[in-house]
Design an enzyme around this catalytic site. Structure first.
Site, PDB file in Angstrom:
ATOM      1  N   GLU A 130       5.063  11.244  -0.545  1.00  0.00           N
ATOM      2  CA  GLU A 130       4.428  10.339   0.628  1.00  0.00           C
ATOM      3  C   GLU A 130       6.046  10.309   1.427  1.00  0.00           C
ATOM      4  O   GLU A 130       7.110  10.291   0.771  1.00  0.00           O
ATOM      5  CB  GLU A 130       4.353   8.997  -0.042  1.00  0.00           C
ATOM      6  CG  GLU A 130       3.941   7.822   0.932  1.00  0.00           C
ATOM      7  CD  GLU A 130       3.972   6.412   0.197  1.00  0.00           C
ATOM      8  OE1 GLU A 130       3.585   5.506   0.694  1.00  0.00           O
ATOM      9  OE2 GLU A 130       4.837   6.247  -0.764  1.00  0.00           O
TER      10      GLU A 130
ATOM     11  N   LYS B 239      -4.647   6.678   2.882  1.00  0.00           N
ATOM     12  CA  LYS B 239      -4.314   5.776   1.743  1.00  0.00           C
ATOM     13  C   LYS B 239      -5.537   4.693   1.753  1.00  0.00           C
ATOM     14  O   LYS B 239      -5.394   4.145   2.925  1.00  0.00           O
ATOM     15  CB  LYS B 239      -2.817   5.459   1.749  1.00  0.00           C
ATOM     16  CG  LYS B 239      -2.500   4.427   0.792  1.00  0.00           C
ATOM     17  CD  LYS B 239      -0.977   3.705   0.954  1.00  0.00           C
ATOM     18  CE  LYS B 239      -0.660   3.163  -0.130  1.00  0.00           C
ATOM     19  NZ  LYS B 239       0.783   2.667  -0.293  1.00  0.00           N
TER      20      LYS B 239
ATOM     21  N   CYS C 295       1.694   6.377  -3.923  1.00  0.00           N
ATOM     22  CA  CYS C 295       2.153   5.406  -4.233  1.00  0.00           C
ATOM     23  C   CYS C 295       1.835   4.125  -5.109  1.00  0.00           C
ATOM     24  O   CYS C 295       1.249   4.617  -6.168  1.00  0.00           O
ATOM     25  CB  CYS C 295       2.884   4.664  -3.069  1.00  0.00           C
ATOM     26  SG  CYS C 295       4.458   3.569  -3.236  1.00  0.00           S
TER      27      CYS C 295
END
Length: 536
Positions: free
Chosen positions: A295, A355, A406
């Site tokens: 990321e 995401k 994440c």
């Protein structure tokens, strides 16, 4: 002649000890409240020691045990206080990384919000502590409060769940059968049974104490047996393999300012990938089928910035394999998107995953005007991130990967959706530079290790600054980096197509266990309401 006045009403001489019994009673109550509060704080500290940072997962059952002892026989109001003490003792230090570069207020607000759920747990555990089979209901209530905490508000924050403390040992095996909720339930049940054994010993019930202690031993013993049919530590067993490279390029410096040197971060990952290509040409490394960047490896939008696109293409051409790039992309509209892009050496950018769960107060600011009153840091997020609406299944170099970004690794449904869509392995792209040299990275790796067992898949975790890791299906670490150092891993990883019971059941175990806890609460609440109605 006998007095006509009852002796109980006679006035005592001055200086007598009429108030002594009441004073002694208050002193005893105060002393009891003090040791219960201390025990609740110890419960939180024991939980903390079980998590990465101290990494003593075998201590985890002692946290629920200590809290169960603290709230035993108490009213719900007292239980709420004791739960709050436990929650603060646990979450304040556990989440200290959240305030490293933004100050104490956001950190303490987050920790306090999480501790409030443990206060609810304490109240519910106290209310049900007189029921038959109370250790079972108390363990189910742990799962219930974690389910709530993982969903509300703003989509929840399921960090620090009991099950995520188990990176090794017998309890971890339960992940393959019921996911993180079942692991947490097993840990909590072991603890509450230990508490029951202690209470029975104090009351003189040796037989009941022995039975409770036997149950506390039986739960991890069952977990040990549960390992037998599960995959082992081999990355390459269980299906056709793909050679996967994980690149950790590092950042110029830790902290929020790393993002101000976006080109340096991109260049670091390009340089490491070209270095890998040179090692492949020299016969020092095998040719990868795919390369995973983390990321934020390109916070320069490669769709709009031709130079960034050229640098990524340069790396892909050199290595001769598609790169899964973590990029910040402009749009839709006024928003930006945290996006994984499959970058092919021949055709350039292809499939993407956006995401699905942007982090509130980090990637978007809910009620911005209101929260600006408390911290000017909200305006560091100048543009809110948009949420994606498609599952993170990507085909990269012949590997079907379940991609999560994440903190998404701690959200059960997001990982489950991607794996059940047909993934042969799991990829976690993350950026931990904003958390410095804290335990946050270790805690995230621990979550990825539980996911590996839950789905029987190897996991490739790529971080900008560490910890990057390759994790086998049994949760063991095949490779792991340090913090803030450039690293490249190349591993043969099987693309597995088997499914665990946890994958097939999905959220079922969590709903079932939560319902058990709710049922116990109803068993207490309904008769109480009836008695009040009759008295009224």
């Amino acid at each position: 002649m006998p007095s006509a006045i009852p002796t109980g009403t006679l006035e005592r001489p001055a200086g007598s000890s009429a108030a002594a019994p009441a004073a002694v009673s208050r002193w005893r109550l105060g002393r009891q409240a003090a040791w219960r509060t201390l025990l609740a704080a110890v419960a939180g500290l024991l939980l903390l020691l079980a998590f990465p940072g101290s990494s003593l997962p075998w201590l985890a059952p002692l946290g629920p045990a200590a809290l169960a002892l603290a709230v035993s026989g108490q009213r719900a109001r007292s239980g709420a206080w004791l739960g709050l003490v436990c929650g603060l003792a646990f979450f304040v230090p556990l989440l200290s990384w959240s305030g490293i570069f933004v100050g104490a207020l956001p950190w303490l607000a987050l920790a306090g919000a999480q501790a409030a759920y443990v206060a609810l747990l304490g109240a519910a555990s106290a209310a049900t502590s007189r029921l038959p089979l109370w250790p079972l209901w108390a363990a189910a209530l742990w799962v219930g409060q974690e389910a709530l905490r993982g969903r509300f508000p703003f989509g929840g924050f399921p960090w620090g769940r009991l099950g995520l403390s188990q990176t090794e040992g017998p309890f971890l095996a339960f992940a393959a059968y019921g996911g993180v909720p079942l692991v947490g339930f097993a840990v909590a049940l072991t603890g509450t049974l230990l508490a029951a054994a202690v209470l029975q010993l104090v009351r003189g019930g040796r037989r009941a104490a022995a039975l409770a202690a036997l149950g506390a031993v039986a739960v991890p013993a069952l977990g040990g047996l549960a390992w037998l049919p599960l995959p082992g530590s081999s990355l390459a067993a269980g299906g056709p393999t793909r050679t996967v490279a994980v690149v950790q390029g590092d950042v110029p410096q830790p902290g929020l300012e790393f993002n101000e040197r976006r080109r340096a971060v991109l260049d670091n990952h390009v340089t490491q990938t070209i270095g890998l290509a040179e090692a492949v040409a020299a016969g020092e490394q095998p040719q990868p089928d795919l390369v995973v960047w983390p990321e934020n490896s390109s916070d320069i939008d490669p769709y709009r910035n031709a130079d960034a696109a050229r640098q990524i293409s340069r790396a892909a051409d050199a290595i001769g394999a598609p790169i899964l790039v973590g990029a910040v992309v402009s749009g839709p509209g006024q928003f930006v998107s945290n996006t994984a892009i499959v970058w092919d050496p021949r055709t350039g950018p292809g499939d993407t995953y956006v995401k699905r769960h942007p982090v509130p107060f980090a990637e978007y600011i809910p009620f911005r005007d209101f929260f600006r009153l408390f911290s000017e840091h909200v305006d560091r997020v100048s543009r809110d991130f948009a949420a994606g609406d498609e599952v993170g299944l990507l085909d990269v170099g012949g590997a079907r990967v379940a991609d999560v970004i994440c903190f998404e690794v701690v959200y059960d449904g997001l990982v489950h959706d991607a794996v059940s869509a047909g993934a042969g392995m799991v990829v976690v792209q993350t950026n931990n530079a904003t958390f410095g040299y804290s335990a946050e990275s270790e805690q995230q790796v621990a979550a990825a290790r539980v996911r590996a067992v839950e789905f029987g898949r190897s996991v490739a975790l790529a971080s900008t600054s560490g910890i990057s890791a390759v994790i086998a299906p049994d949760g063991s670490l095949a490779a792991a980096s340090g913090l803030f150092e450039p690293t490249v891993f190349v591993e043969q990883i099987a693309q597995r197509d088997s499914s665990t019971l946890a994958e097939r059941l999905g959220a079922g175990p969590e709903w079932l266990l939560g319902a058990l806890g709710a049922g116990a609460l109803l068993a207490v609440a309904v008769p109480g309401l009836r008695r009040r109605g009759a008295a009224g």
